[in-house]
Design a protein around this motif. Structure first.
Motif, PDB file in Angstrom:
ATOM      1  N   ARG A 196       0.904  -2.080  -0.059  1.00 19.91           N
ATOM      2  CA  ARG A 196       0.089   0.055  -0.129  1.00 19.91           C
ATOM      3  C   ARG A 196       1.444   1.547  -0.035  1.00 19.91           C
ATOM      4  N   HIS A 197       0.101   2.297  -0.557  1.00 23.98           N
ATOM      5  CA  HIS A 197       1.529   3.366  -0.929  1.00 23.98           C
ATOM      6  C   HIS A 197       0.242   4.372   0.048  1.00 23.98           C
ATOM      7  N   PHE A 198       0.901   5.492   0.661  1.00 24.11           N
ATOM      8  CA  PHE A 198       0.402   6.046   1.884  1.00 24.11           C
ATOM      9  C   PHE A 198       1.034   7.241   1.557  1.00 24.11           C
ATOM     10  N   VAL A 199       0.621   8.842   0.956  1.00 29.32           N
ATOM     11  CA  VAL A 199       0.644   9.848   0.630  1.00 29.32           C
ATOM     12  C   VAL A 199       0.472  10.767   2.061  1.00 29.32           C
ATOM     13  N   TYR A 200       0.715  11.649   2.606  1.00 30.93           N
ATOM     14  CA  TYR A 200       0.691  12.521   3.543  1.00 30.93           C
ATOM     15  C   TYR A 200       0.686  14.203   2.666  1.00 30.93           C
ATOM     16  N   TYR A 201      -0.620  14.478   2.296  1.00 30.13           N
ATOM     17  CA  TYR A 201      -1.134  16.043   1.697  1.00 30.13           C
ATOM     18  C   TYR A 201      -0.578  17.036   2.671  1.00 30.13           C
ATOM     19  N   GLU A 202      -0.077  18.001   2.946  1.00 31.11           N
ATOM     20  CA  GLU A 202      -0.424  19.585   3.527  1.00 31.11           C
ATOM     21  C   GLU A 202      -1.775  19.846   3.906  1.00 31.11           C
ATOM     22  N   ASN A 203      -2.426  19.837   4.808  1.00 33.97           N
ATOM     23  CA  ASN A 203      -3.454  20.397   4.715  1.00 33.97           C
ATOM     24  C   ASN A 203      -4.153  19.811   3.774  1.00 33.97           C
ATOM     25  N   LEU A 204      -4.071  18.796   3.949  1.00 35.20           N
ATOM     26  CA  LEU A 204      -5.466  17.548   3.096  1.00 35.20           C
ATOM     27  C   LEU A 204      -6.092  17.154   4.244  1.00 35.20           C
ATOM     28  N   GLY A 205      -3.866  15.705   4.367  1.00 35.79           N
ATOM     29  CA  GLY A 205      -4.324  15.116   5.291  1.00 35.79           C
ATOM     30  C   GLY A 205      -4.175  13.557   4.483  1.00 35.79           C
ATOM     31  N   LEU A 206      -3.920  12.058   4.747  1.00 37.39           N
ATOM     32  CA  LEU A 206      -3.721  11.208   4.450  1.00 37.39           C
ATOM     33  C   LEU A 206      -4.418  10.202   3.979  1.00 37.39           C
ATOM     34  N   TRP A 249      -4.121   6.341   0.873  1.00 37.92           N
ATOM     35  CA  TRP A 249      -3.536   5.515   1.019  1.00 37.92           C
ATOM     36  C   TRP A 249      -4.256   4.969  -0.247  1.00 37.92           C
ATOM     37  N   THR A 250      -3.444   4.095  -1.704  1.00 44.09           N
ATOM     38  CA  THR A 250      -4.191   3.420  -2.586  1.00 44.09           C
ATOM     39  C   THR A 250      -3.174   1.903  -1.957  1.00 44.09           C
ATOM     40  N   SER A 251      -3.830   1.149  -2.376  1.00 45.01           N
ATOM     41  CA  SER A 251      -4.002  -0.715  -2.317  1.00 45.01           C
ATOM     42  C   SER A 251      -3.270  -0.842  -3.448  1.00 45.01           C
ATOM     43  N   ARG A 256      -5.957  -2.668   8.841  1.00 47.58           N
ATOM     44  CA  ARG A 256      -6.969  -2.699   6.982  1.00 47.58           C
ATOM     45  C   ARG A 256      -7.894  -1.275   6.381  1.00 47.58           C
ATOM     46  N   GLY A 257      -7.246  -0.904   6.761  1.00 47.48           N
ATOM     47  CA  GLY A 257      -7.693   0.067   5.812  1.00 47.48           C
ATOM     48  C   GLY A 257      -8.502   1.141   7.354  1.00 47.48           C
ATOM     49  N   ASN A 258      -8.602   0.335   8.356  1.00 49.91           N
ATOM     50  CA  ASN A 258      -8.920   1.277  10.034  1.00 49.91           C
ATOM     51  C   ASN A 258      -8.164   2.639  10.819  1.00 49.91           C
ATOM     52  N   VAL A 259      -8.249   3.397  11.370  1.00 48.97           N
ATOM     53  CA  VAL A 259      -7.763   4.858  12.175  1.00 48.97           C
ATOM     54  C   VAL A 259      -7.886   4.244  13.597  1.00 48.97           C
ATOM     55  N   LEU A 298       1.263  15.246  10.381  1.00 51.78           N
ATOM     56  CA  LEU A 298       1.472  14.413  10.375  1.00 51.78           C
ATOM     57  C   LEU A 298       3.446  14.740  10.259  1.00 51.78           C
ATOM     58  N   GLY A 299       4.198  13.644  11.322  1.00 52.46           N
ATOM     59  CA  GLY A 299       5.492  13.774  11.519  1.00 52.46           C
ATOM     60  C   GLY A 299       6.451  13.172  10.823  1.00 52.46           C
ATOM     61  N   VAL A 300       5.826  11.600  11.198  1.00 51.23           N
ATOM     62  CA  VAL A 300       6.543  10.179  10.290  1.00 51.23           C
ATOM     63  C   VAL A 300       5.126   9.249  10.603  1.00 51.23           C
ATOM     64  N   LEU A 301       5.585   8.639   9.138  1.00 52.17           N
ATOM     65  CA  LEU A 301       5.529   7.336   9.393  1.00 52.17           C
ATOM     66  C   LEU A 301       6.195   5.990   9.071  1.00 52.17           C
ATOM     67  N   ALA A 302       5.822   5.003  10.058  1.00 53.16           N
ATOM     68  CA  ALA A 302       6.528   4.029   9.831  1.00 53.16           C
ATOM     69  C   ALA A 302       6.273   2.309   9.905  1.00 53.16           C
ATOM     70  N   ALA A 303       6.043   2.013   8.610  1.00 56.96           N
ATOM     71  CA  ALA A 303       4.948   0.798   8.038  1.00 56.96           C
ATOM     72  C   ALA A 303       5.870  -0.913   8.981  1.00 56.96           C
ATOM     73  N   GLY A 304       5.106  -1.493   9.550  1.00 56.55           N
ATOM     74  CA  GLY A 304       5.130  -2.397   9.758  1.00 56.55           C
ATOM     75  C   GLY A 304       4.447  -3.765   9.048  1.00 56.55           C
ATOM     76  N   ARG A 305       4.647  -4.774  10.320  1.00 55.35           N
ATOM     77  CA  ARG A 305       4.070  -6.116   9.176  1.00 55.35           C
ATOM     78  C   ARG A 305       3.184  -6.218   8.481  1.00 55.35           C
ATOM     79  N   ASP A 306       1.943  -5.416   9.372  1.00 57.51           N
ATOM     80  CA  ASP A 306       0.522  -5.654   9.117  1.00 57.51           C
ATOM     81  C   ASP A 306       0.344  -4.171   9.709  1.00 57.51           C
ATOM     82  N   ASP A 307       0.530  -3.243   9.776  1.00 53.80           N
ATOM     83  CA  ASP A 307       0.128  -2.057   9.627  1.00 53.80           C
ATOM     84  C   ASP A 307       0.906  -1.090   9.549  1.00 53.80           C
ATOM     85  N   THR A 308       0.527   0.146  10.390  1.00 55.34           N
ATOM     86  CA  THR A 308       1.146   1.065   9.556  1.00 55.34           C
ATOM     87  C   THR A 308       1.083   2.047  11.171  1.00 55.34           C
TER      88      THR A 308
END
Length: 925
Positions: A391-401, A403-405, A446-449, A423-433
Motif C-alpha cells: 500500500r502506498h501512503f502519501v500525506y498532503y499538507e492541509n489535506l490529510g493522509l 493510501w492506495t492498495s 486494514r484501512g481503519n485508523v 503528521l511527523g513520521v510514517l513507520a510501516a510494520g508487518r501488518d500495520d503502519t
C-alpha cells in the motif's frame, strides 16, 4: 566554624569535624562536643572502623591520629610508631581492620592486635591519599603518575600499577574506587578524573575521563567524593555539589555534534546503520563504531535501501549509491531542488519525493517523473511510505493522509481528524503502519485508523518510530525518547482507556538535545546489535537495551510532617488532631537520589480512600473536612526504574469529635426529633379528636333537643289525647263494639306512649352519672335483665375524669352487649371490668354463654350479634374493639380499648409523669 570532615556511622550517628579542631557527635536528635584533649589545628578526616571506633586525622603540631571508643580518645604519637615531626597526609581504615597512614617520610600500617604503626613503604609528597579497591588491594598515588599497589592479598595476580599521565602540579587526591572498578580522583585544581583500568590480560592503556568546569562541573577545585548505596558518585567542590550516574543514552562522539543541516539515520535489512551529517556519510556495523565512507557531501537529504540491498543517498551535490561499503556517484534525475524522502516501492524501483510535492522513480537504470495528484499550492505531498502489503501512503499538507492498495482500492484520513492536524513520521510494520502526529500517535490497520487520546504530552511531535525484535516500540518526541512494550501499545490502541506508562529517556539520562523537526525521514533506526539510534539537534545518540543501567535499590519512604490547620508536627508516628480540624496536609518523601525527579508515589487514607491515589511525583497529600474517627495514612514509592517499596510508611491519625459531632449530640438530636414528631402527632390527634368531639357533642345536643321536643310537645299532646279519648271511652258502654274498639285503641296508644318515653330516655343519655362505673351500674339496673343472669361490675386503677362523648358511646356498647347476652348467649353470668391505666381505658364484657364462631363473628346458633353497631361506635371515639372467647374457652368476651388521649383529654400531665416514672401506672380501686 566551617565543617571540614563528616562521618555517618552504621548505627546512625553523625560525626562532625570542624576547622577549629572541635568534634561534634549527633545522636538521636542530640548533639554533644567530643573534642579530643590533644587538640589540633583542624579536623581533616573521620573514619569508622569495623569495631565501631572512630578514627581521626588532624593537623596538630605533635599528635595527629586518634581513636574514639567507649567514651574516650586514644592518641597515637611517637610511642605508637609515629615519629615526632611527621606530617601525616592520609589515613585509611581497611576492611581487614588494619589502619594505614602516609607521610612525607614513609607509609605505615597498624595491624589488628598490634599497638604500633610499622613502616611498609617510602613516602613522598605525591602520596596524598590511600584507597582500597573491592579486592582488598591498597593503592596510593605514584610519584611517576598513576597509582601503585602497596599491599595485596597473597593470591592476587592483578597488575600493581594503574597508569595516569598526570601533571606533577596536579597530584591525585581524594581517591575512590567505584563499583565498576574505576578509580576517581581529584587532581589539585584540575577538576575530576575517572580512570578505567585495562581488562586483565590486555595491553591497552587505562581509559581516562576528565571533567572540569567546561564539562559542567561546578568547580575545578574538588573537596570530597562519595558513592551512595544506589552507586551514584557525588562530588563536593569549592562551589557546589555534583552528581554522576551511568548514562543510558550514549552520545556518539565519533560523529560531530554540530551539523548545520541536521542528521539522517537509517538502518538496512542487515542491521547496518547509516548516518549522514552536513557533509559526511557514516557506516556503523553491528557492534562497531561509525566509520566515514563518504566525505565532502553537500547537504545530504534522503537515505533509503533498494530491493537489491544497495543504499542510496540523495544530496544537493548529486546522487550516490553504496554497494558493499563502496560508494559511487550515479546520475540523478533532471531536478535542481532538494529531496524530502526516498523509499523502495516494492516493485523493483525507488521513489524520491521532492520539495515541490512531485515524485521521481528509478527503475531499470532509468529515471521517470511521477506526476502527483493536481492539488492546491498549499496541499503539497510532504511524506510517504510503502507498507509490507504494497500500500502506498502519501500525506498532503492541509489535506490529510491518502493510501492506495495494489488492487486499486483507496482510503483517506482527513487532516481535520488528525490530532495536531499534521503528521511527523510514517513507520510501516508487518501488518500495520504507525503514524506520528503533532499531538499523538495513530495506527492504520486494514484501512481503519485508531488514534491514542491527545492526553499524553510525551507523544507530542513524534518524529521517530522503530519496533525491535525484542518486542519493544521506541518513540522519539519533543519530550525525549520512550520505550513501550509493543503488546502494551497494541492494547492501548484497542482499548484507549488503558494508561500507557513508558520508560523515559531524556536529558537526565544523557540525551543532549531535542528531536529534529521539519524533516520527513524517520528519526530513529534499529541496528543489528540491538542498539537503537536517534537523531537530535545536538548529535547522534544510541541506546543499548541489553546494557541499560537499572536501579535495583528499594527506596526508603518516610512521612516528614503533618500540617493540620497550620500546625506542623515533624516525623509523626501517631497524631491526635485538634477537634474541628478542617485542612490536613501530609508531606512525605522517598530516599532515592539517583533520579528523584522520577520517584513516583501512591498513597491512601484508610477510611476515606477506597483505592490508591496516584499523585505522580507530588510529595504532599491534602484532605479537607474529615469526619471524626481513626484513620491510617500509608504512602508507598518507586524509584526511577519503577522498583516499588510496597511496605512504605504509615501514620495513624485520630480526629476527636466536637460536641456537635459527638454521639451524645446526635442522640439528643434524635430525641428532639422524636419529641417533635410526638408533639406534632399529638397536636394533630388533638385536632382530630376535637373535631370528632365537637361533632359528637353536636349530635348529642341535637338528640337532647329532639327528646325535649318529643317530651314537651308530641308526647304531652299524645298523652292529652289519650286522656280525652279515655274520657270518651268511659262514657261508652264496654259491651258495645265501639267501646271495645276504643279500649283497644287506647291500650295501643298507651303502649306507643311508653315506647316513646323509652326512646326519649334513650336520647337523653346525658342524665346518666358522670362516673363510668355508676353509669354502667345504672345501665345494668335499667336493662331489666332476667333474674337468672348475675352481673359483676369491677374497676381497676384510679377512676379519672372521662370524656362525655367517650362515656356515652361506651354505655351504648355495654347496652348492646347486654342485649346480645340476653337474646343469644343463654348465659348465667356477666363480668364487666373497667380498667383505668395511665395511657388507656379498657372495658371488657364477658359471659359464660354458648360462645360464637370466631371465623364468622356469629353466635353459636347462627344469629348475628349486632357487632356492626358496636364497631361503629368504637370507631367514633378512636377506640379498638376485640371480639373473642374467654380464656377458659367458655362464653364470649368483648374488649374495648380507648387511648388516654381520647378518654382523658384533660389528664396529659399525669400520663407524662407516669412515662418518666414519677407516678404509679395503675392504682387499685
Amino acid at each position: 566554624s566551617a565543617v571540614s570532615a563528616l562521618a555517618a556511622t552504621r548505627s546512625g550517628d553523625l560525626w562532625i569535624g570542624l576547622l577549629n579542631g572541635h568534634v561534634l557527635l549527633q545522636r538521636k536528635g542530640t548533639q554533644v562536643d567530643v573534642t579530643p584533649g590533644f587538640g589540633g589545628i583542624h579536623i581533616r578526616k573521620l573514619i569508622e572502623d569495623r569495631a565501631g571506633g572512630m578514627w581521626l586525622l588532624g593537623s596538630g603540631a605533635s599528635i595527629q591520629v586518634g581513636r574514639y571508643a567507649n567514651g574516650c580518645w586514644t592518641s597515637f604519637a611517637a610511642a605508637a610508631g609515629i615519629p615526632a615531626g611527621s606530617f601525616i597526609r592520609a589515613l585509611h581504615v581497611a576492611r581487614d581492620r588494619s589502619v594505614w597512614i602516609s607521610g612525607f617520610d614513609a607509609i605505615r600500617v597498624l595491624r589488628p592486635g598490634q599497638n604500633r604503626f610499622v613502616r611498609v613503604a617510602d613516602g613522598s609528597k605525591s602520596v596524598d591519599d590511600i584507597v582500597e579497591d573491592a579486592a582488598g588491594r591498597i593503592w596510593v598515588p605514584d610519584a611517576q603518575g598513576g597509582l601503585r599497589v602497596i599491599a595485596a592479598p597473597a593470591s592476587d595476580s592483578m597488575p600493581g600499577k594503574i597508569d595516569y599521565p598526570s601533571d606533577p602540579k596536579h597530584d591525585l587526591r581524594g581517591l575512590m574506587f567505584d563499583r565498576d572498578g574505576a578509580v576517581w580522583g581529584q587532581p589539585h585544581s584540575a577538576g575530576l578524573v575517572r580512570i578505567v583500568p585495562p581488562r586483565p590480560g590486555t595491553s591497552t592503556p587505562s581509559r581516562v575521563e576528565a571533567f572540569t568546569q567546561k564539562e559542567g562541573l561546578t568547580s575545578d577545585s574538588g573537596r570530597a567524593l562519595l558513592e551512595d548505596r544506589e552507586h551514584n558518585i557525588w562530588v563536593g567542590t569549592a562551589l557546589g555539589l555534583d552528581r554522576f550516574r551511568v548514562a543510558n543514552v550514549v552520545l556518539e562522539t565519533a560523529i560531530p555534534q554540530m551539523s548545520p543541516y541536521g542528521y539522517i539515520v537509517f538502518g538496512d535489512h542487515h542491521g547496518t546503520i547509516y548516518v549522514a551529517d552536513t557533509d559526511t556519510l557514516y557506516r556503523v556495523a553491528p557492534h562497531g563504531s561509525p566509520v566515514p565512507i563518504l566525505r565532502n557531501i553537500d547537504n545530504p537529504q534522503a537515505i533509503c535501501e533498494a530491493s537489491d540491498g544497495d543504499i542510496w543517498l540523495a544530496a544537493t551535490s548529486g546522487m550516490y549509491r553504496v554497494r558493499n561499503s563502496v560508494v559511487r556517484a550515479v546520475k540523478g534525475p533532471d531536478f535542481t531542488g532538494f529531496y524530502l524522502q526516498c523509499e523502495d516501492d516494492h516493485h523493483g524501483g525507488l521513489k524520491f519525493l521532492t520539495h515541490l510535492g512531485g515524485f521521481y522513480r528509478y527503475a531499470d537504470d532509468a529515471w521517470s517523473k511521477v506526476e502527483a495528484v493536481p492539488l492546491a499550492a498549499n496541499q503539497l505531498a510532504t511524506l510517504f511510505t510503502f507498507d509490507k502489503q504494497g500500500r502506498h501512503f502519501v500525506y498532503y499538507e492541509n489535506l490529510g493522509l491518502k493510501w492506495t492498495s495494489p488492487d486499486g482500492s483507496t482510503g483517506s484520513w482527513p487532516a481535520s481528524q488528525i490530532n495536531g492536524e499534521r503528521l511527523g513520521v510514517l513507520a510501516a510494520g508487518r501488518d500495520d503502519t504507525l503514524v506520528g502526529t503533532m499531538a499523538s500517535l495513530a495506527r492504520i490497520r486494514r484501512g481503519n485508523v485508531a488514534q491514542l487520546p491527545a492526553t499524553y504530552p510525551w507523544l507530542h511531535h513524534v518524529t521517530g518510530i522503530v519496533r525491535t525484535p525484542r518486542g519493544d516500540t521506541w518513540l522519539q518526541s519533543s519530550s525525549g525518547i520512550f520505550r513501550v512494550p509493543t503488546t502494551t501499545l497494541e492494547a492501548a490502541f484497542d482499548h484507549p482507556s488503558r494508561a500507557l506508562l513508558p520508560a523515559v529517556f531524556d536529558a537526565r539520562d544523557g540525551l543532549p538535545g531535542v528531536n529534529q523537526m521539519e524533516l520527513s525521514a524517520n528519526g530513529a533506526a534499529a541496528g543489528g546489535d540491538g542498539r537503537v539510534w536517534f537523531t537530535t539537534v545536538n548529535g547522534i545518540v544510541w541506546i543499548d537495551p541489553s546494557k541499560l543501567a537499572r536501579n535495583p535499590v528499594v527506596p526508603p519512604v518516610l512521612i516528614k510532617r503533618i500540617i493540620a490547620d497550620g500546625v506542623a508536627r515533624e516525623n509523626p508516628v501517631s497524631v491526635e488532631l485538634a477537634k474541628a480540624t478542617k485542612n490536613l496536609e501530609i508531606d512525605y518523601a522517598a530516599l532515592s537520589l539517583t533520579m528523584p525527579e522520577r520517584v513516583a508515589f501512591r498513597y491512601r487514607l484508610e477510611g476515606v480512600d477506597d483505592r490508591w491515589i496516584d499523585p505522580g511525583t507530588r510529595r504532599q497529600a491534602f484532605y479537607a473536612n474529615l469526619a471524626p474517627g481513626n484513620y491510617r495514612f500509608t504512602v508507598i514509592a518507586a524509584n526511577n526504574d519503577g522498583v516499588w517499596n510496597r511496605t512504605g510508611a504509615s501514620v495513624r491519625l485520630t480526629l476527636p469529635p466536637t460536641f456537635v459531632q459527638s454521639w451524645m449530640f446526635k442522640l439528643l438530636c434524635a430525641v428532639a426529633a422524636l419529641i417533635s414528631i410526638w408533639v406534632i402527632y399529638r397536636l394533630r390527634l388533638n385536632t382530630i379528636t376535637g373535631r370528632l368531639k365537637t361533632r359528637l357533642e353536636g349530635r348529642l345536643a341535637e338528640r337532647e333537643r329532639i327528646a325535649r321536643d318529643l317530651h314537651d310537645t308530641l308526647l304531652q299532646g299524645v298523652h292529652g289525647l289519650i286522656l280525652r279519648f279515655q274520657g270518651i271511652a268511659d262514657r261508652l258502654p264496654r259491651e258495645q263494639v265501639l267501646g271495645r274498639l276504643m279500649e283497644k285503641a287506647l291500650e295501643r296508644a298507651e303502649e306507643l306512649l311508653v315506647e316513646g318515653r323509652e326512646r326519649v330516655h334513650d336520647l337523653r343519655s346525658g342524665v346518666l352519672p358522670d362516673d363510668l362505673r355508676a353509669a354502667v351500674t345504672s345501665t345494668v339496673t335499667h336493662a331489666d335483665l332476667p333474674a337468672s343472669i348475675a352481673v359483676d361490675i369491677r374497676q381497676t386503677g384510679r377512676a379519672r375524669d372521662l370524656d362525655r362523648v367517650v362515656r356515652d358511646e361506651l354505655i351504648w356498647i355495654v347496652r348492646e352487649a347486654l342485649s346480645n347476652v340476653v337474646r343469644h348467649a343463654e348465659a348465667t353470668r356477666v363480668d364487666i371490668v373497667l380498667a383505668y391505666r395511665w395511657d388507656r381505658l379498657v372495658v371488657s364484657i364477658s359471659d359464660d354463654g354458648r360462645g360464637l364462631s370466631l371465623a364468622t363473628g356469629l353466635p353459636a346458633d347462627g344469629r348475628r350479634y349486632g357487632m356492626t353497631g358496636m364497631r361503629e361506635r368504637a370507631g367514633r371515639i378512636a377506640a379498638t374493639l376485640a371480639l373473642g372467647a374467654n380464656v377458659d374457652g367458655i362464653g364470649t368476651k368483648i374488649v374495648v380499648t380507648v387511648s388516654g388521649r381520647s378518654a382523658f383529654p384533660g389528664d396529659t400531665g399525669r400520663r407524662l409523669r407516669a412515662v418518666f416514672g414519677l407516678s404509679s401506672t395503675e392504682v387499685p380501686a
